[in-house]
Design a protein around this motif. Structure first.
Motif, PDB file in Angstrom:
ATOM      1  N   UNK A 118       0.808  -1.230   0.000  1.00 47.60           N
ATOM      2  CA  UNK A 118       0.000   0.000   0.000  1.00 47.60           C
ATOM      3  C   UNK A 118       0.840   1.278   0.000  1.00 47.60           C
ATOM      4  N   UNK A 119       0.197   2.344  -0.402  1.00 51.43           N
ATOM      5  CA  UNK A 119       0.678   3.705  -0.194  1.00 51.43           C
ATOM      6  C   UNK A 119      -0.361   4.325   0.737  1.00 51.43           C
ATOM      7  N   UNK A 120       0.085   5.046   1.765  1.00 54.48           N
ATOM      8  CA  UNK A 120      -0.919   5.579   2.694  1.00 54.48           C
ATOM      9  C   UNK A 120      -0.555   6.939   3.270  1.00 54.48           C
ATOM     10  N   UNK A 121      -1.601   7.588   3.741  1.00 48.87           N
ATOM     11  CA  UNK A 121      -1.555   8.898   4.363  1.00 48.87           C
ATOM     12  C   UNK A 121      -2.372   8.811   5.642  1.00 48.87           C
ATOM     13  N   UNK A 122      -2.030   9.617   6.632  1.00 44.05           N
ATOM     14  CA  UNK A 122      -2.916   9.736   7.786  1.00 44.05           C
ATOM     15  C   UNK A 122      -2.659  11.057   8.496  1.00 44.05           C
ATOM     16  N   UNK A 123      -3.614  11.421   9.318  1.00 46.19           N
ATOM     17  CA  UNK A 123      -3.513  12.605  10.162  1.00 46.19           C
ATOM     18  C   UNK A 123      -3.842  12.141  11.569  1.00 46.19           C
ATOM     19  N   UNK A 136      -4.523   9.658  18.292  1.00 49.03           N
ATOM     20  CA  UNK A 136      -5.591   8.941  17.578  1.00 49.03           C
ATOM     21  C   UNK A 136      -5.544   9.332  16.113  1.00 49.03           C
ATOM     22  N   UNK A 137      -5.921   8.404  15.275  1.00 45.47           N
ATOM     23  CA  UNK A 137      -6.004   8.675  13.849  1.00 45.47           C
ATOM     24  C   UNK A 137      -7.292   9.441  13.569  1.00 45.47           C
ATOM     25  N   UNK A 138      -7.169  10.599  12.929  1.00 45.08           N
ATOM     26  CA  UNK A 138      -8.325  11.431  12.587  1.00 45.08           C
ATOM     27  C   UNK A 138      -8.751  11.203  11.145  1.00 45.08           C
ATOM     28  N   UNK A 139      -7.786  11.099  10.239  1.00 43.79           N
ATOM     29  CA  UNK A 139      -8.035  10.858   8.821  1.00 43.79           C
ATOM     30  C   UNK A 139      -7.093   9.769   8.344  1.00 43.79           C
ATOM     31  N   UNK A 140      -7.553   8.982   7.380  1.00 39.59           N
ATOM     32  CA  UNK A 140      -6.655   8.012   6.760  1.00 39.59           C
ATOM     33  C   UNK A 140      -7.030   7.834   5.300  1.00 39.59           C
ATOM     34  N   UNK A 141      -6.021   7.512   4.516  1.00 41.30           N
ATOM     35  CA  UNK A 141      -6.195   7.248   3.086  1.00 41.30           C
ATOM     36  C   UNK A 141      -5.175   6.198   2.703  1.00 41.30           C
ATOM     37  N   UNK A 142      -5.620   5.179   1.988  1.00 38.78           N
ATOM     38  CA  UNK A 142      -4.687   4.169   1.482  1.00 38.78           C
ATOM     39  C   UNK A 142      -5.095   3.776   0.076  1.00 38.78           C
ATOM     40  N   UNK A 143      -4.101   3.348  -0.681  1.00 38.95           N
ATOM     41  CA  UNK A 143      -4.333   2.851  -2.044  1.00 38.95           C
ATOM     42  C   UNK A 143      -3.443   1.633  -2.231  1.00 38.95           C
ATOM     43  N   UNK A 144      -3.967   0.648  -2.966  1.00 38.69           N
ATOM     44  CA  UNK A 144      -3.232  -0.588  -3.181  1.00 38.69           C
ATOM     45  C   UNK A 144      -3.675  -1.209  -4.494  1.00 38.69           C
ATOM     46  N   UNK A 145      -2.758  -1.906  -5.121  1.00 35.89           N
ATOM     47  CA  UNK A 145      -3.085  -2.646  -6.341  1.00 35.89           C
ATOM     48  C   UNK A 145      -3.412  -4.078  -5.964  1.00 35.89           C
ATOM     49  N   UNK A 154      -6.694  -4.118 -10.082  1.00 33.52           N
ATOM     50  CA  UNK A 154      -7.643  -3.138  -9.557  1.00 33.52           C
ATOM     51  C   UNK A 154      -6.898  -2.170  -8.647  1.00 33.52           C
ATOM     52  N   UNK A 155      -7.282  -0.903  -8.697  1.00 31.81           N
ATOM     53  CA  UNK A 155      -6.805   0.094  -7.749  1.00 31.81           C
ATOM     54  C   UNK A 155      -7.862   0.191  -6.657  1.00 31.81           C
ATOM     55  N   UNK A 156      -7.501  -0.218  -5.457  1.00 29.93           N
ATOM     56  CA  UNK A 156      -8.421  -0.229  -4.322  1.00 29.93           C
ATOM     57  C   UNK A 156      -7.983   0.874  -3.360  1.00 29.93           C
ATOM     58  N   UNK A 157      -8.929   1.773  -3.038  1.00 28.28           N
ATOM     59  CA  UNK A 157      -8.619   2.900  -2.166  1.00 28.28           C
ATOM     60  C   UNK A 157      -9.617   2.984  -1.018  1.00 28.28           C
ATOM     61  N   UNK A 158      -9.165   3.522   0.110  1.00 30.14           N
ATOM     62  CA  UNK A 158     -10.027   3.751   1.275  1.00 30.14           C
ATOM     63  C   UNK A 158      -9.665   5.108   1.858  1.00 30.14           C
ATOM     64  N   UNK A 159     -10.690   5.952   2.024  1.00 30.52           N
ATOM     65  CA  UNK A 159     -10.515   7.282   2.616  1.00 30.52           C
ATOM     66  C   UNK A 159     -11.507   7.417   3.766  1.00 30.52           C
ATOM     67  N   UNK A 160     -11.009   7.864   4.933  1.00 30.64           N
ATOM     68  CA  UNK A 160     -11.880   8.022   6.101  1.00 30.64           C
ATOM     69  C   UNK A 160     -11.539   9.297   6.855  1.00 30.64           C
ATOM     70  N   UNK A 161     -12.583   9.918   7.424  1.00 34.42           N
ATOM     71  CA  UNK A 161     -12.398  11.023   8.359  1.00 34.42           C
ATOM     72  C   UNK A 161     -13.252  10.708   9.578  1.00 34.42           C
ATOM     73  N   UNK A 162     -12.593  10.223  10.634  1.00 36.21           N
ATOM     74  CA  UNK A 162     -13.304   9.795  11.832  1.00 36.21           C
ATOM     75  C   UNK A 162     -13.966  10.962  12.551  1.00 36.21           C
ATOM     76  N   UNK A 163     -13.449  12.176  12.368  1.00 36.18           N
ATOM     77  CA  UNK A 163     -14.045  13.339  13.036  1.00 36.18           C
ATOM     78  C   UNK A 163     -15.478  13.558  12.588  1.00 36.18           C
ATOM     79  N   UNK A 164     -15.791  13.263  11.319  1.00 37.82           N
ATOM     80  CA  UNK A 164     -17.168  13.412  10.837  1.00 37.82           C
ATOM     81  C   UNK A 164     -18.092  12.436  11.551  1.00 37.82           C
ATOM     82  N   UNK A 165     -17.634  11.206  11.724  1.00 37.39           N
ATOM     83  CA  UNK A 165     -18.422  10.202  12.439  1.00 37.39           C
ATOM     84  C   UNK A 165     -18.594  10.599  13.895  1.00 37.39           C
ATOM     85  N   UNK A 166     -17.497  10.972  14.555  1.00 31.65           N
ATOM     86  CA  UNK A 166     -17.571  11.342  15.967  1.00 31.65           C
ATOM     87  C   UNK A 166     -18.487  12.538  16.184  1.00 31.65           C
ATOM     88  N   UNK A 167     -18.425  13.527  15.301  1.00 32.10           N
ATOM     89  CA  UNK A 167     -19.279  14.724  15.415  1.00 32.10           C
ATOM     90  C   UNK A 167     -20.742  14.324  15.419  1.00 32.10           C
TER      91      UNK A 167
END
Length: 186
Positions: A118-123, A136-145, A154-167
């Motif tokens: 994977x390639x990934x990002x987080x905040x 704690x992880x607030x945002x995450x993004x990953x991509x993988x073949x 296939x290019x499989x990606x996941x993007x999340x912002x937990x702050x939106x859920x918590x709010x």
């Protein structure tokens, strides 16, 4: 800039204090943005969402399959996508091109193991809850073949912002929590 977000996970109150934190440059996958409502997603895609249960929906848009997670108040906090790329052998040249395109859109990744991983990002930020103050992880993004051995890639990606859920969980929890506090008699 100082942003304070009050939220709740289950019955635990959380205070998140993010000072100067920057998330991803872009907050969308193929135009579907975090914090959209189901109606906004359907309007953008001109397609109906198929319910999967518990706030999750399925959608096909621009030759890409999406699995979308909505908060209790109907705001998009999770985007999973699966985009077919065709039959080929991913190599370092392809990985460099994909990395360049992803970095241009989302900013520099935290780690990159393309093409085989994977390639990934987080905040992350310090979050105070009933367990103390912890990162704690607030945002995450990953991509993988995915695919290979003669199967399409296939290019499989996941993007999340937990702050939106918590709010939204905190907003939903506020009235019953306050009623319970008032009902408690000794």
């Amino acid at each position: 800039m100082k942003a304070v977000i009050f939220a709740a996970i289950g019955v635990f109150a959380i205070l998140t204090n993010v000072c100067g934190a920057q998330g991803f440059r872009a907050r969308d996958l193929r135009g579907i943005r975090l914090d959209m409502t189901p109606g906004e997603v359907e309007q953008l895609t001109h397609a109906r969402l198929s319910p999967l249960g518990r706030g999750d929906f399925k959608l096909e848009f621009n030759h890409t399959e999406f699995d979308l997670g909505f908060s209790p108040l109907g705001h998009l906090y999770r985007i999973d996508s699966d985009q077919p790329l065709g039959s080929f052998a991913p190599d370092l040249t392809f990985a460099a091109t994909l990395t360049s395109k992803l970095t241009e859109k989302f900013g520099p990744p935290k780690s990159n193991m393309l093409p085989g991983g994977p390639i990934d990002w987080d905040l992350q930020a310090m979050v105070t809850d009933n367990n103390g103050t912890n990162p704690r992880e607030l945002e995450s993004l990953s991509a993988m073949l995915e695919g290979g051995y003669g199967a399409p890639i296939h290019l499989v990606m996941k993007m999340m912002d937990f702050r939106l859920l918590w709010r939204d969980q905190a907003i939903v929890n506020a009235t019953p929590r306050n009623k319970a506090a008032e009902a408690a008699k000794f």
